[in-house]
Scaffold this active site. Structure first.
Site, PDB file in Angstrom:
ATOM      1  N   HIS A 131      11.159   4.401  15.160  1.00  9.60           N
ATOM      2  CA  HIS A 131      11.134   4.719  13.731  1.00  9.60           C
ATOM      3  C   HIS A 131      11.876   6.036  13.517  1.00  9.60           C
ATOM      4  CE1 HIS A 131       9.384   5.451   9.742  1.00  9.60           C
ATOM      5  NE2 HIS A 131       9.170   4.146   9.727  1.00  9.60           N
TER       6      HIS A 131
ATOM      7  N   HIS B 103       4.667   4.494  14.220  1.00  6.15           N
ATOM      8  CA  HIS B 103       5.135   5.339  13.114  1.00  6.15           C
ATOM      9  C   HIS B 103       4.008   5.870  12.236  1.00  6.15           C
ATOM     10  CE1 HIS B 103       4.499   2.611   9.615  1.00  6.15           C
ATOM     11  NE2 HIS B 103       4.400   1.755  10.582  1.00  6.15           N
TER      12      HIS B 103
ATOM     13  N   ASP C 141       0.801  -1.227   0.000  1.00  3.73           N
ATOM     14  CA  ASP C 141       0.000   0.000   0.000  1.00  3.73           C
ATOM     15  C   ASP C 141       0.830   1.271   0.000  1.00  3.73           C
ATOM     16  OD1 ASP C 141       1.126   0.065   2.505  1.00  3.73           O
ATOM     17  OD2 ASP C 141      -0.749  -0.207   3.608  1.00  3.73           O
TER      18      ASP C 141
ATOM     19  N   ARG D 122       1.264   7.921  10.380  1.00  2.00           N
ATOM     20  CA  ARG D 122       1.012   9.361  10.190  1.00  2.00           C
ATOM     21  C   ARG D 122      -0.187   9.844  10.993  1.00  2.00           C
ATOM     22  NH1 ARG D 122       2.496   8.401   4.955  1.00  2.00           N
ATOM     23  NH2 ARG D 122       4.194   9.688   4.173  1.00  2.00           N
TER      24      ARG D 122
ATOM     25  N   GLU E 241      -2.409   5.140   2.842  1.00  2.00           N
ATOM     26  CA  GLU E 241      -2.204   3.773   2.354  1.00  2.00           C
ATOM     27  C   GLU E 241      -3.489   3.089   1.890  1.00  2.00           C
ATOM     28  OE1 GLU E 241      -0.828   5.046   5.091  1.00  2.00           O
ATOM     29  OE2 GLU E 241       1.335   4.807   4.839  1.00  2.00           O
TER      30      GLU E 241
ATOM     31  N   GLU F 279      -0.216  -8.987  -1.568  1.00  2.00           N
ATOM     32  CA  GLU F 279      -0.955  -8.457  -0.412  1.00  2.00           C
ATOM     33  C   GLU F 279      -2.099  -7.560  -0.897  1.00  2.00           C
ATOM     34  OE1 GLU F 279       0.404  -5.514   2.582  1.00  2.00           O
ATOM     35  OE2 GLU F 279       0.744  -7.203   3.897  1.00  2.00           O
TER      36      GLU F 279
END
Ligand code: UDP
Length: 375
Positions: A248, A216, A99, A218, A135, A121
């Site tokens: 991260h 991590h 993604d 957003r 994503e 995936e």
């Protein structure tokens, strides 16, 4: 005899590398294909860590990472960069994973050249275009373009069918992350020095109840990250616990942790771990607290309860199986969920059962067979 079909595998971030290195190996093993790899290096350091462990030398490296790069700029540079690679390589098929911007743009550049696309995936859906952002939409954009959809689970396959994807193009293969996990696990078993960098932490936290933390996403930058930092501080107030937190490199994570959490004796904030070390960390942990996608798949396979700091997930299988729980980022909620698992052994054992809802470790071989058998 005609030339072997050329398959161009494109990836750019740590999770794509982890989930594609077994696919590249399987495509090379199946024979009769000219397998080429192109990395965009959308993430640089984390990607290189995986390539080193997997012994994968990319054929083309676009090296596109820039600090603080906007999504617009990244997307534009990916499109021209990957387009040029495809014009030079002339692949018969492109394969993308997951993604990311790299996956979405890789599929688009292939479509502009009428090159068929395989999507590893495929079919994960949260149903909310804002979570995970961006994503969810990246992954959806690949769907109408791809003509081979490698769905990790039946749930993912059903989501594709609901979007009117041709059922003949949807293959339930399992998630290749489980292949990567098994491969790495057996490498560590044969050579424990591959993960020996955690010996010091194991000694330092001996006798403590270890919680492994990663964050991590957003969506969690800002308020979410502050909630997480406050919760970790309160968990660390308990003398029986220790927190292992591979951070991260996104600066948003360190900023919140520095401001709110500071340094504590029973919290080890460390650099991102390479994959064998991360697998060892998962095994050492009693509880996993994470907003990562991949970690939601690995923890159930290892029977580790994973508390997921998100409001929705495109990976409901872990929640259905009972090993994962969605808890968001509210500090009180995080603390109470962690304390319940620490203090209520029946709550803990209800979650701590190994399940394999995400695959049996043979997904890559299935994918390679489908690609090789294509006429
Ligand atoms: N991982 C790792 N080292 C770390 C943290 C995570 O190797 O310090 C691995 C983890 O095992 C998983 C993948 O990175 O396979 C998840 O990547 P990330 O959380 O960056 O992305 P997501 O899965 O959320 O897209």
């Amino acid at each position: 005899m005609s030339a072997p079909r050329k398959i161009l595998v494109i990836f750019g971030t740590r999770p794509e590398a982890i989930k594609l290195f077994p696919v590249v190996a399987a495509l090379r093993e199946v024979g009769g294909l000219d397998v080429r790899t192109c990395i965009t290096a959308q993430h640089r350091g984390l990607l290189d860590q995986v390539l080193a462990i997997a012994g994968l030398q990319p054929d083309i490296d676009l090296d596109l990472m820039e600090p603080g790069q906007s999504l617009d700029r990244l997307t534009a540079r990916l499109l021209t960069g990957l387009g040029e690679v495809m014009d030079a390589e002339k692949p018969d098929r492109v394969i993308v994973q997951g993604d990311t911007a790299t996956a979405m743009v890789g599929a688009l550049a292939a479509y502009y050249r009428k090159v068929p696309v395989g999507h590893v995936e495929a079919g994960l859906r949260s149903g909310d275009i804002w979570q995970p952002w961006p994503e969810e939409v990246n992954r959806r954009i690949v769907a109408p373009i791809a003509d081979q959809h490698f769905a990790p689970t039946e749930t993912a396959a059903q989501a594709l069918l609901r979007e009117n994807i041709d059922p003949a193009t949807v293959h339930v293969t399992g998630n290749t992350v489980i292949d990567a996990l098994h491969w790495t696990h057996s490498r560590i078993a044969a050579d424990p020095s591959m993960a020996a960098g955690l010996d010091d932490i194991a000694a330092r936290f001996a006798g403590k109840r270890l919680i492994l933390v990663t964050t991590h996403r957003r969506e969690n930058f800002g308020g979410g990250m502050e909630g997480i930092a406050r919760a970790l501080g309160r968990i660390a107030d308990r003398p029986d616990t220790a927190i292992l937190f591979p951070m991260h490199p996104n600066p948003n994570v360190a900023v919140a942790m520095d401001a709110i959490l500071g340094q504590r004796d029973n919290i080890a904030r460390i650099e991102p771990l390479d994959y064998p070390h991360f697998i060892r960390a998962l095994e050492m942990a009693e509880i996993v607290l994470s907003d990562s996608g991949g970690v939601q798949e690995e923890a159930p396979a290892l029977g580790k309860p994973v508390l997921v700091m998100r409001e929705t997930t495109e990976r409901p299988e872990g929640v259905v199986a009972g090993t994962a729980k969605l808890i968001g980022t509210d500090a009180d909620r995080i603390v109470s969920e962690i304390f319940t698992l620490l203090d209520d052994s029946s709550a803990y054992s209800a979650m701590a059962r190994a399940h394999n809802p995400f695959g049996d470790g043979h997904a890559s071989a299935r994918i390679a067979r489908i690609v090789a058998d294509e006429r």
